[in-house]
Design a protein around this motif. Structure first.
Motif, short mmCIF file in Angstrom:
data_model
loop_
_atom_site.label_atom_id
_atom_site.label_comp_id
_atom_site.label_asym_id
_atom_site.label_seq_id
_atom_site.Cartn_x
_atom_site.Cartn_y
_atom_site.Cartn_z
N HIS A 47 55.30 49.14 51.34
CA HIS A 47 54.11 49.96 51.09
C HIS A 47 54.13 51.04 52.17
N PRO A 48 53.92 52.30 51.79
CA PRO A 48 54.07 53.38 52.77
C PRO A 48 53.11 53.31 53.96
N ALA A 49 51.94 52.74 53.80
CA ALA A 49 50.97 52.70 54.89
C ALA A 49 50.87 51.33 55.57
N ILE A 50 51.10 50.28 54.82
CA ILE A 50 50.88 48.92 55.31
C ILE A 50 52.16 48.26 55.81
N GLY A 51 53.28 48.62 55.23
CA GLY A 51 54.54 47.95 55.53
C GLY A 51 54.93 47.03 54.39
N ARG A 52 55.70 46.00 54.67
CA ARG A 52 56.16 45.09 53.62
C ARG A 52 55.04 44.13 53.23
N ILE A 53 54.74 44.10 51.93
CA ILE A 53 53.69 43.22 51.41
C ILE A 53 54.21 42.51 50.17
N THR A 54 53.55 41.41 49.82
CA THR A 54 53.97 40.65 48.64
C THR A 54 53.60 41.42 47.37
N ILE A 55 54.19 41.01 46.27
CA ILE A 55 53.86 41.62 44.98
C ILE A 55 52.37 41.42 44.68
N ARG A 56 51.84 40.24 45.00
CA ARG A 56 50.42 39.96 44.76
C ARG A 56 49.55 40.94 45.56
N GLU A 57 49.90 41.17 46.82
CA GLU A 57 49.14 42.10 47.65
C GLU A 57 49.24 43.53 47.10
N MET A 58 50.42 43.90 46.62
CA MET A 58 50.59 45.23 46.04
C MET A 58 49.77 45.36 44.77
N LEU A 59 49.71 44.31 43.97
CA LEU A 59 48.92 44.32 42.76
C LEU A 59 47.44 44.54 43.09
N TYR A 60 46.91 43.77 44.04
CA TYR A 60 45.50 43.94 44.42
C TYR A 60 45.24 45.33 44.97
N THR A 61 46.16 45.83 45.80
CA THR A 61 46.01 47.17 46.37
C THR A 61 46.00 48.22 45.27
N SER A 62 46.93 48.10 44.33
CA SER A 62 47.01 49.07 43.22
C SER A 62 45.78 49.02 42.33
N LEU A 63 45.34 47.82 42.01
CA LEU A 63 44.15 47.69 41.16
C LEU A 63 42.92 48.27 41.85
N ASN A 64 42.74 47.97 43.11
CA ASN A 64 41.58 48.52 43.83
C ASN A 64 41.66 50.04 43.91
N HIS A 65 42.84 50.57 44.10
CA HIS A 65 43.03 52.01 44.16
C HIS A 65 42.69 52.66 42.81
N ASP A 66 43.19 52.04 41.74
CA ASP A 66 42.90 52.56 40.39
C ASP A 66 41.41 52.50 40.07
N ILE A 67 40.77 51.39 40.43
CA ILE A 67 39.34 51.24 40.17
C ILE A 67 38.55 52.26 40.98
N HIS A 68 38.99 52.53 42.19
CA HIS A 68 38.35 53.56 43.03
C HIS A 68 38.38 54.91 42.31
N HIS A 69 39.54 55.29 41.79
CA HIS A 69 39.65 56.57 41.09
C HIS A 69 38.87 56.56 39.78
N LEU A 70 38.87 55.46 39.09
CA LEU A 70 38.10 55.34 37.85
C LEU A 70 36.62 55.53 38.13
N THR A 71 36.14 54.97 39.21
CA THR A 71 34.74 55.13 39.59
C THR A 71 34.41 56.58 39.88
N ILE A 72 35.30 57.27 40.60
CA ILE A 72 35.08 58.68 40.91
C ILE A 72 34.99 59.51 39.62
N VAL A 73 35.94 59.31 38.72
CA VAL A 73 35.95 60.06 37.47
C VAL A 73 34.69 59.74 36.66
N SER A 74 34.28 58.50 36.66
CA SER A 74 33.11 58.10 35.88
C SER A 74 31.81 58.69 36.41
N GLN A 75 31.75 58.94 37.71
CA GLN A 75 30.53 59.45 38.31
C GLN A 75 30.40 60.96 38.24
N ARG A 76 31.46 61.65 37.89
CA ARG A 76 31.39 63.13 37.87
C ARG A 76 31.02 63.65 36.52
#
Length: 76
Positions: A47-76
């Motif tokens: 992971h470019p910012a965190i270092g080496r992480i498990t697939i599970r950790e990458m999945l959670y990170t990716s999902l949270n990131h996507d949900i963050h952007h989805l929230t932004i788009v939904s609020q505008r």
């Protein structure tokens, strides 16, 4: 508030983008749900910012990131 829920006054373009985010998140969850827990926890990837992480950790990170952007788009 539910991320991705259409609100009054959203444009068709916003609604289409929200649907794409929701579909992407669903596809990601479906793909990873087919993997065994031992695979999710044993294989590490960079992971470019965190270092080496498990697939599970990458999945959670990716999902949270996507949900963050989805929230932004939904609020505008």
């Amino acid at each position: 508030y539910t991320p991705g829920k259409a609100s009054p006054g959203q444009s068709a373009q916003q609604e289409k983008l929200i649907q794409k985010f929701q579909d992407s998140i669903s596809d990601l969850v479906e793909a990873f749900s087919k993997l065994d827990d031992s695979v999710l926890d044993s294989i590490r990837m960079p992971h470019p910012a965190i270092g080496r992480i498990t697939i599970r950790e990458m999945l959670y990170t990716s999902l949270n990131h996507d949900i963050h952007h989805l929230t932004i788009v939904s609020q505008r």
